[in-house]
Design an enzyme around this catalytic site. Structure first.
Site, PDB file in Angstrom:
ATOM      1  N   SER A  32      -4.078   5.380   6.101  1.00 25.35           N
ATOM      2  CA  SER A  32      -5.112   5.275   7.128  1.00 25.35           C
ATOM      3  C   SER A  32      -5.717   3.884   7.229  1.00 25.35           C
ATOM      4  CB  SER A  32      -6.231   6.283   6.831  1.00 25.35           C
ATOM      5  OG  SER A  32      -6.805   6.026   5.566  1.00 25.35           O
ATOM      6  N   CYS A  33      -5.341   2.954   6.343  1.00 25.36           N
ATOM      7  CA  CYS A  33      -5.919   1.625   6.410  1.00 25.36           C
ATOM      8  C   CYS A  33      -4.951   0.632   5.798  1.00 25.36           C
ATOM      9  CB  CYS A  33      -7.256   1.568   5.674  1.00 25.36           C
ATOM     10  SG  CYS A  33      -7.132   1.811   3.898  1.00 25.36           S
ATOM     11  N   GLY A  34      -5.317  -0.628   5.798  1.00 24.51           N
ATOM     12  CA  GLY A  34      -4.476  -1.635   5.175  1.00 24.51           C
ATOM     13  C   GLY A  34      -3.401  -2.124   6.114  1.00 24.51           C
TER      14      GLY A  34
END
Length: 282
Positions: free
Chosen positions: A114-116
């Site tokens: 969900s991120c990165g």
């Protein structure tokens, strides 16, 4: 320490009949992971195996790779304003002199879906950071009948799921189909971290002859965790993501999805699966 399950009141409606009763639910609480005294990450988890969870998380981040790199893991006393211990904060101390990767509070790493980073950057990050390139020699070889029997064995070993119906599970099997370890958690990624962390604590990394089975889909994050632990085979009862398939192909991971009964899809690393023999029998 928090309980694995909790009781809550529920209004039950069955065929128009209404009743009130207590229901058993899986517990979910935050766990803050600190690295050498500094806050690093917070994950929502089912209490239990917290030290293994923290250790496994740090394996997937490229921080830890062997038991001798881990000095200690402790619950943090005084985690609240009144000084009490919530058992929801752990501090991982690494061995003196261990060089740490550049992990910041902004979480500019590759671990979560969900991120990165995304796409090719994510694949490159795992490939260049992995401590244990997948190198099972000779390659693990699995028959389709052996694979087909693993989900039922996983389900039979899920003790908390029987009471709540609300937990994911991850299990390690040997190439002969022996159940080596199983962990449950409200988050499938946490269940895998608990497996890998326990393996690190026991000095069993890399898991170069193991099969990882997860009760759900195979996301990029789970494929990444398998690769970082040196696991050659990841099987899931549901679908993989496109990036998980790309990562498997990039790193040599065998990825099996939709493992249900005698049916399965092999998305990468088919040389470890006896697919031709299965096809000739069909």
């Amino acid at each position: 320490m928090g309980r694995v399950t909790e009781r809550r009141k529920v209004i039950r409606i069955r065929d128009g009949a209404v009743s009130e009763r207590p229901d058993t639910l899986v517990a979910e609480e935050p766990l803050e992971i600190r690295l050498n005294g500094k806050p690093l990450a917070i994950t929502m988890r089912t209490p239990g195996d917290d030290f293994a969870l923290a250790a496994g998380f740090l394996v997937s981040e490229g921080v830890l790779g062997s038991a001798d790199e881990l000095q200690s893991i402790v619950y943090c006393a005084g985690a609240t304003a009144d000084g009490s211990n919530t058992y929801n904060v752990v501090d991982v101390k690494t061995a003196p002199g261990l060089v740490l990767p550049d992990i910041t509070l902004e979480r500019n790493v590759y671990t979560t879906s969900s991120c990165g980073l995304c796409g090719k950057a994510s694949l490159d990050a795992v490939r260049t950071t992995a401590r244990f390139p997948i190198s099972d020699a000779p390659p693990v070889r699995l028959g389709t009948e052996l694979l087909a029997g693993l989900p039922d064995r996983l389900r039979a070993a899920q003790r908390v799921f029987d009471r709540t119906g609300g937990l994911h599970a991850a299990a390690l099997f040997s190439e002969e189909g022996e159940l080596l370890d199983i962990r449950e958690d409200v988050g499938r990624h946490n269940a895998v971290d608990k497996l890998v962390g326990r393996a690190l604590q026991d000095g069993r990394l890399p898991l170069s002859r193991a099969v990882l089975l997860v009760s759900g889909r195979a996301s990029f994050e789970l494929a990444q965790k398998a690769v970082m632990a040196g696991i050659p085979v990841l099987a899931a009862v549901s679908a993989p993501s496109s990036l998980a398939v790309d990562l498997a192909a990039e790193t040599g991971l065998t990825l099996v999805g939709f493992l249900r009964g005698a049916s399965m899809n092999v998305y990468a690393g088919e040389h470890r699966i006896a697919v031709r023999a299965a096809a000739s029998q069909g």
